[in-house]
Design a protein around this motif. Structure first.
Motif, PDB file in Angstrom:
ATOM      1  N   ASN A   1      11.681  11.090  -3.077  1.00 14.74           N
ATOM      2  CA  ASN A   1      10.502  11.844  -3.517  1.00 14.74           C
ATOM      3  C   ASN A   1       9.810  12.614  -2.397  1.00 14.74           C
ATOM      4  OD1 ASN A   1      10.448  11.236  -6.368  1.00 14.74           O
ATOM      5  ND2 ASN A   1      10.132   9.115  -5.717  1.00 14.74           N
ATOM      6  N   ILE A   2      10.535  12.905  -1.349  1.00 15.19           N
ATOM      7  CA  ILE A   2       9.978  13.780  -0.303  1.00 15.19           C
ATOM      8  C   ILE A   2      10.098  15.224  -0.788  1.00 15.19           C
ATOM      9  CG2 ILE A   2      10.308  14.658   2.046  1.00 15.19           C
ATOM     10  CD1 ILE A   2      11.220  11.931   2.906  1.00 15.19           C
ATOM     11  N   HIS A   3       9.032  15.973  -0.681  1.00 15.82           N
ATOM     12  CA  HIS A   3       9.045  17.382  -1.104  1.00 15.82           C
ATOM     13  C   HIS A   3       8.671  18.283   0.066  1.00 15.82           C
ATOM     14  CE1 HIS A   3       9.601  16.559  -5.360  1.00 15.82           C
ATOM     15  NE2 HIS A   3       8.811  15.514  -5.174  1.00 15.82           N
ATOM     16  N   GLU A   4       9.500  19.285   0.266  1.00 15.81           N
ATOM     17  CA  GLU A   4       9.261  20.240   1.358  1.00 15.81           C
ATOM     18  C   GLU A   4       9.187  21.645   0.785  1.00 15.81           C
ATOM     19  OE1 GLU A   4      11.705  20.224   4.921  1.00 15.81           O
ATOM     20  OE2 GLU A   4      12.163  18.115   4.590  1.00 15.81           O
TER      21      GLU A   4
ATOM     22  N   ASP B   1      -2.835  15.694   6.605  1.00 10.75           N
ATOM     23  CA  ASP B   1      -4.065  15.848   5.827  1.00 10.75           C
ATOM     24  C   ASP B   1      -4.654  14.474   5.532  1.00 10.75           C
ATOM     25  OD1 ASP B   1      -3.290  18.508   5.740  1.00 10.75           O
ATOM     26  OD2 ASP B   1      -2.179  18.229   3.874  1.00 10.75           O
ATOM     27  N   VAL B   2      -5.932  14.462   5.209  1.00 16.03           N
ATOM     28  CA  VAL B   2      -6.583  13.198   4.841  1.00 16.03           C
ATOM     29  C   VAL B   2      -6.284  12.936   3.363  1.00 16.03           C
ATOM     30  CG1 VAL B   2      -8.790  11.999   4.657  1.00 16.03           C
ATOM     31  CG2 VAL B   2      -8.392  13.590   6.537  1.00 16.03           C
ATOM     32  N   THR B   3      -5.564  11.866   3.090  1.00 17.26           N
ATOM     33  CA  THR B   3      -5.219  11.527   1.704  1.00 17.26           C
ATOM     34  C   THR B   3      -5.567  10.057   1.448  1.00 17.26           C
ATOM     35  OG1 THR B   3      -2.988  11.027   2.443  1.00 17.26           O
ATOM     36  CG2 THR B   3      -3.330  13.184   1.473  1.00 17.26           C
ATOM     37  N   PRO B   4      -5.815   9.694   0.207  1.00 15.29           N
ATOM     38  CA  PRO B   4      -6.194   8.300  -0.078  1.00 15.29           C
ATOM     39  C   PRO B   4      -5.010   7.346   0.038  1.00 15.29           C
ATOM     40  CG  PRO B   4      -6.075   9.555  -2.095  1.00 15.29           C
ATOM     41  CD  PRO B   4      -5.836  10.519  -1.002  1.00 15.29           C
TER      42      PRO B   4
ATOM     43  N   ILE C   1       0.850  -1.200   0.000  1.00 16.80           N
ATOM     44  CA  ILE C   1       0.000   0.000   0.000  1.00 16.80           C
ATOM     45  C   ILE C   1       0.883   1.245   0.000  1.00 16.80           C
ATOM     46  CG2 ILE C   1      -1.738   1.296   1.320  1.00 16.80           C
ATOM     47  CD1 ILE C   1      -2.840  -1.381   2.255  1.00 16.80           C
ATOM     48  N   ARG C   2       0.522   2.191  -0.863  1.00 13.39           N
ATOM     49  CA  ARG C   2       1.290   3.435  -0.966  1.00 13.39           C
ATOM     50  C   ARG C   2       0.395   4.597  -0.552  1.00 13.39           C
ATOM     51  NH1 ARG C   2       5.829   4.840  -4.120  1.00 13.39           N
ATOM     52  NH2 ARG C   2       5.924   7.033  -4.645  1.00 13.39           N
ATOM     53  N   LYS C   3       0.989   5.479   0.212  1.00 17.64           N
ATOM     54  CA  LYS C   3       0.221   6.653   0.662  1.00 17.64           C
ATOM     55  C   LYS C   3       1.113   7.891   0.616  1.00 17.64           C
ATOM     56  CE  LYS C   3      -2.149   8.475   4.762  1.00 17.64           C
ATOM     57  NZ  LYS C   3      -3.552   8.606   4.353  1.00 17.64           N
ATOM     58  N   PHE C   4       0.563   8.959   0.087  1.00 16.92           N
ATOM     59  CA  PHE C   4       1.268  10.243   0.149  1.00 16.92           C
ATOM     60  C   PHE C   4       0.816  10.950   1.413  1.00 16.92           C
ATOM     61  CE2 PHE C   4       2.828  10.255  -4.234  1.00 16.92           C
ATOM     62  CZ  PHE C   4       4.020  10.930  -4.034  1.00 16.92           C
ATOM     63  N   ILE C   5       1.723  11.039   2.353  1.00 17.01           N
ATOM     64  CA  ILE C   5       1.400  11.764   3.586  1.00 17.01           C
ATOM     65  C   ILE C   5       1.643  13.242   3.288  1.00 17.01           C
ATOM     66  CG2 ILE C   5       1.999  12.069   6.011  1.00 17.01           C
ATOM     67  CD1 ILE C   5       3.274   9.241   5.843  1.00 17.01           C
ATOM     68  N   THR C   6       0.631  14.056   3.444  1.00 11.87           N
ATOM     69  CA  THR C   6       0.823  15.494   3.237  1.00 11.87           C
ATOM     70  C   THR C   6       0.490  16.241   4.513  1.00 11.87           C
ATOM     71  OG1 THR C   6      -1.408  15.784   2.401  1.00 11.87           O
ATOM     72  CG2 THR C   6       0.301  15.377   0.775  1.00 11.87           C
ATOM     73  N   PHE C   7       1.186  17.333   4.691  1.00  8.67           N
ATOM     74  CA  PHE C   7       0.987  18.146   5.893  1.00  8.67           C
ATOM     75  C   PHE C   7       1.115  19.613   5.509  1.00  8.67           C
ATOM     76  CE2 PHE C   7       2.808  20.480   9.475  1.00  8.67           C
ATOM     77  CZ  PHE C   7       1.837  20.252  10.431  1.00  8.67           C
TER      78      PHE C   7
ATOM     79  N   VAL D   1       4.783  19.722   3.439  1.00 11.63           N
ATOM     80  CA  VAL D   1       5.646  18.576   3.160  1.00 11.63           C
ATOM     81  C   VAL D   1       4.783  17.427   2.610  1.00 11.63           C
ATOM     82  CG1 VAL D   1       5.536  17.590   5.503  1.00 11.63           C
ATOM     83  CG2 VAL D   1       7.525  17.124   4.088  1.00 11.63           C
ATOM     84  N   ALA D   2       5.360  16.685   1.671  1.00  9.44           N
ATOM     85  CA  ALA D   2       4.693  15.483   1.135  1.00  9.44           C
ATOM     86  C   ALA D   2       5.685  14.323   1.247  1.00  9.44           C
ATOM     87  CB  ALA D   2       4.298  15.702  -0.319  1.00  9.44           C
ATOM     88  N   ILE D   3       5.262  13.255   1.924  1.00 10.17           N
ATOM     89  CA  ILE D   3       6.151  12.097   2.160  1.00 10.17           C
ATOM     90  C   ILE D   3       5.496  10.840   1.579  1.00 10.17           C
ATOM     91  CG2 ILE D   3       7.374  10.759   3.933  1.00 10.17           C
ATOM     92  CD1 ILE D   3       6.791  13.119   5.868  1.00 10.17           C
ATOM     93  N   PRO D   4       6.132  10.191   0.603  1.00  9.27           N
ATOM     94  CA  PRO D   4       5.567   8.918   0.107  1.00  9.27           C
ATOM     95  C   PRO D   4       5.939   7.770   1.059  1.00  9.27           C
ATOM     96  CG  PRO D   4       7.066   9.949  -1.484  1.00  9.27           C
ATOM     97  CD  PRO D   4       7.297  10.605  -0.173  1.00  9.27           C
ATOM     98  N   LEU D   5       4.915   7.055   1.491  1.00 13.16           N
ATOM     99  CA  LEU D   5       5.111   5.937   2.426  1.00 13.16           C
ATOM    100  C   LEU D   5       4.628   4.647   1.758  1.00 13.16           C
ATOM    101  CD1 LEU D   5       5.532   4.743   5.357  1.00 13.16           C
ATOM    102  CD2 LEU D   5       3.182   5.388   5.808  1.00 13.16           C
ATOM    103  N   ILE D   6       5.453   3.625   1.793  1.00 10.59           N
ATOM    104  CA  ILE D   6       5.075   2.328   1.212  1.00 10.59           C
ATOM    105  C   ILE D   6       5.040   1.304   2.345  1.00 10.59           C
ATOM    106  CG2 ILE D   6       5.699   0.543  -0.472  1.00 10.59           C
ATOM    107  CD1 ILE D   6       7.471   3.114  -1.596  1.00 10.59           C
ATOM    108  N   VAL D   7       3.889   0.685   2.517  1.00  6.83           N
ATOM    109  CA  VAL D   7       3.713  -0.270   3.618  1.00  6.83           C
ATOM    110  C   VAL D   7       3.420  -1.651   3.048  1.00  6.83           C
ATOM    111  CG1 VAL D   7       2.346  -0.824   5.661  1.00  6.83           C
ATOM    112  CG2 VAL D   7       2.853   1.530   5.148  1.00  6.83           C
ATOM    113  N   SER D   8       4.115  -2.637   3.586  1.00  8.02           N
ATOM    114  CA  SER D   8       3.880  -4.022   3.170  1.00  8.02           C
ATOM    115  C   SER D   8       3.125  -4.741   4.291  1.00  8.02           C
ATOM    116  CB  SER D   8       5.230  -4.683   2.899  1.00  8.02           C
ATOM    117  OG  SER D   8       5.054  -6.055   2.769  1.00  8.02           O
ATOM    118  N   LEU D   9       1.950  -5.247   3.949  1.00  6.37           N
ATOM    119  CA  LEU D   9       1.129  -5.959   4.932  1.00  6.37           C
ATOM    120  C   LEU D   9       0.993  -7.409   4.500  1.00  6.37           C
ATOM    121  CD1 LEU D   9      -1.681  -3.284   5.072  1.00  6.37           C
ATOM    122  CD2 LEU D   9      -0.112  -3.741   6.934  1.00  6.37           C
ATOM    123  N   LYS D  10       1.040  -8.314   5.469  1.00  4.27           N
ATOM    124  CA  LYS D  10       0.891  -9.726   5.120  1.00  4.27           C
ATOM    125  C   LYS D  10      -0.255 -10.343   5.919  1.00  4.27           C
ATOM    126  CE  LYS D  10       5.604 -10.660   3.630  1.00  4.27           C
ATOM    127  NZ  LYS D  10       6.859 -11.341   3.914  1.00  4.27           N
TER     128      LYS D  10
END
Lengths: 218, 236
Positions: A124-127, B84-87, A43-49, A75-84
């Motif tokens: 790919n972190i952007h501040e 923020d709430v993001t998908p 699962i990939r999520k862009f964490i934005t703040f 800031v935008a942080i791409p997070l990749i999570v592996s779930l099993k």
């Protein structure tokens, strides 16, 4: 649904075994388990703040909220999570098997989900920080990453991961059962909510599984 | 013996009372005079500026309302702390067949230093992760599960680390940081921590532990399925 290490049995190393030391080691816990991991979700999520500075308060019982023009901090942080998804087979015994003539009924505990790994895509972190504002600290960024992971875990019930884990568990165990001489139509695999056997949630047999898979991927 | 007495008149209380009465009456008179002077001055001022009493009443009412309705935390400067709430996007779904027998939850403190003539930069992070040792059922050879009468013959691949990506980077944390660091330094620190964790976590002792656990669990499974004898061996 989501579990950590609780299902595993903690193993105390025998006193005769040589002890291992490492200057960097902070915490160690060895556990014996029997978990059959059958499905993996990435699962990939862009964490934005967005950090707005606001003047908040109330005057004569009237609340007010004004955005101060001190500049943005984003800031935008791409997070990749592996779930099993896995089935805990540590308590498997004869009690989980019922033979009714030619029919074999296998009862397994309900699948559970564990975080296998999480990774930050550092490239790919952007501040974006205005001149009047201070830069993000490492602790702040780590706090956002934890919030992002928690957000993914809190939305797991909206995915079909549990169902997918059941299907994959059946697919993994079927070759084993076929080798024992059973035909597909003679095998029933069902799942219950916990290892103690309280409350059978649902069951899957091969016909049901095939029909579900056909519906999902016509 | 001759005694002489001097007849001095004893001081009587009456003149003292008279003096106190005079003082009180003069004070009252003074107060009354002052009150009258202030009142007459106020009346003269009101006659000259008729809007003054109204302004005083308005100011008093505003002051009372402010004190009554406003609270101590009436004014605050706030910065948001929540993301923020993001998908969330499911990138991949993969069927796997990994049987875990030993897991090792660990943390690793890793640091890096960058030395310069104008000052050193230093960064120490604590990485957290769970190493899982077991067998990958997709690596089993054909005929790994054979049946001879009521005997099951199971040949398993050697136990190994199931996944090289085991670090939970989102739960890892900075212990100390001085200076600004880039993405390459982050990745180098991550790889250093991972290699140390593998070196410390995947030992011959743990692999033996996994073999014993695999043998025990496979025997339980096969006996549960009805086999009288179960022989578990590992590939060379």
């Amino acid at each position: 649904m989501l579990t950590g290490m609780s299902a595993c049995r903690q193993e105390t190393p025998p006193s005769a075994a040589p002890r291992e030391h490492s200057a960097g080691s902070i915490a160690r816990q060895v556990s014996l388990c029997s978990r059959l991991y059958t499905t993996e979700y990435t699962i990939r999520k862009f964490i934005t703040f967005s950090d707005d500075v606001r003047l908040k308060g109330s005057f004569l019982s009237s609340p007010f909220d004004i955005k101060l023009s001190l500049g943005d901090r984003k800031v935008a942080i791409p997070l990749i999570v592996s779930l099993k998804g896995y089935v805990d087979l540590s308590g498997f015994s004869e009690d989980n098997v019922q033979k009714d003539g030619n029919r074999l009924v296998l009862t397994l505990p309900n699948p559970q989900i564990a975080v296998s790994a999480s990774k930050i895509d550092h490239d790919n972190i952007h501040e974006y920080v205005s001149l009047l504002r201070s830069n993000f600290t490492a602790q702040e960024l780590e706090g956002f990453q934890r919030q992002g992971l928690d957000s993914i875990l809190s939305h797991l019930d909206k995915t079909d991961m549990e169902e997918q884990t059941r299907s994959s568990a059946v697919n993994t165990l079927m070759p084993l059962l076929r080798k024992m001489g059973y035909r597909d139509e003679q095998i029933v695999i069902r799942f219950r909510s916990d290892a103690e056997g309280h409350g059978i949630l649902d069951w899957i047999n091969i016909e049901n599984l095939h029909s579900r898979q056909k519906k999902q991927h016509p | 013996m001759k005694q002489t007495f001097t007849n001095k008149p004893a001081p009587s209380a009456e003149p003292q009372e008279k003096r106190t009465g005079h003082l009180l009456s003069s004070l009252c008179k003074g107060f009354g005079k002052g009150l009258w002077t202030g009142l007459s001055y106020t009346l003269r001022l009101m006659a000259r500026f008729p809007a003054l009493p109204l302004a005083a009443v308005v100011i008093a009412a505003a002051w009372w309302a402010f004190a009554h309705f406003s609270k101590p935390d009436v004014l605050s400067v706030q910065a948001s702390k929540s993301i923020d709430v993001t998908p969330e996007e499911i990138e991949a779904i993969r069927d796997i067949g990994q049987w875990e027998f030993v897991s090792f939850q660990t943390e690793e403190l890793t640091d890096t230093t960058d030395r310069h003539w104008y000052g050193d930069r230093k960064w120490a992070r604590i990485y957290t992760g769970t190493l899982r040792i077991g067998i990958d059922l997709r690596k089993t050879r054909a005929g790994w599960f054979a049946v001879q009468g009521d005997t099951a013959l199971i040949t398993l691949p050697q136990p190994a680390l199931l996944d090289k990506n085991f670090i939970d980077e989102a739960r890892s944390r900075t212990f100390y940081i001085k200076g600004k660091w880039n993405a390459a330094a982050q990745k180098a620190l991550y790889l250093k921590a991972r290699s140390r964790m593998i070196r410390r976590g995947v030992t011959a002792g743990r692999l033996n532990m996994a073999r014993s656990q695999a043998r025990r669990q496979m025997t339980n499974l096969a006996k549960g399925l009805g086999f009288k004898t179960v022989i578990v061996s590992f590939e060379k």
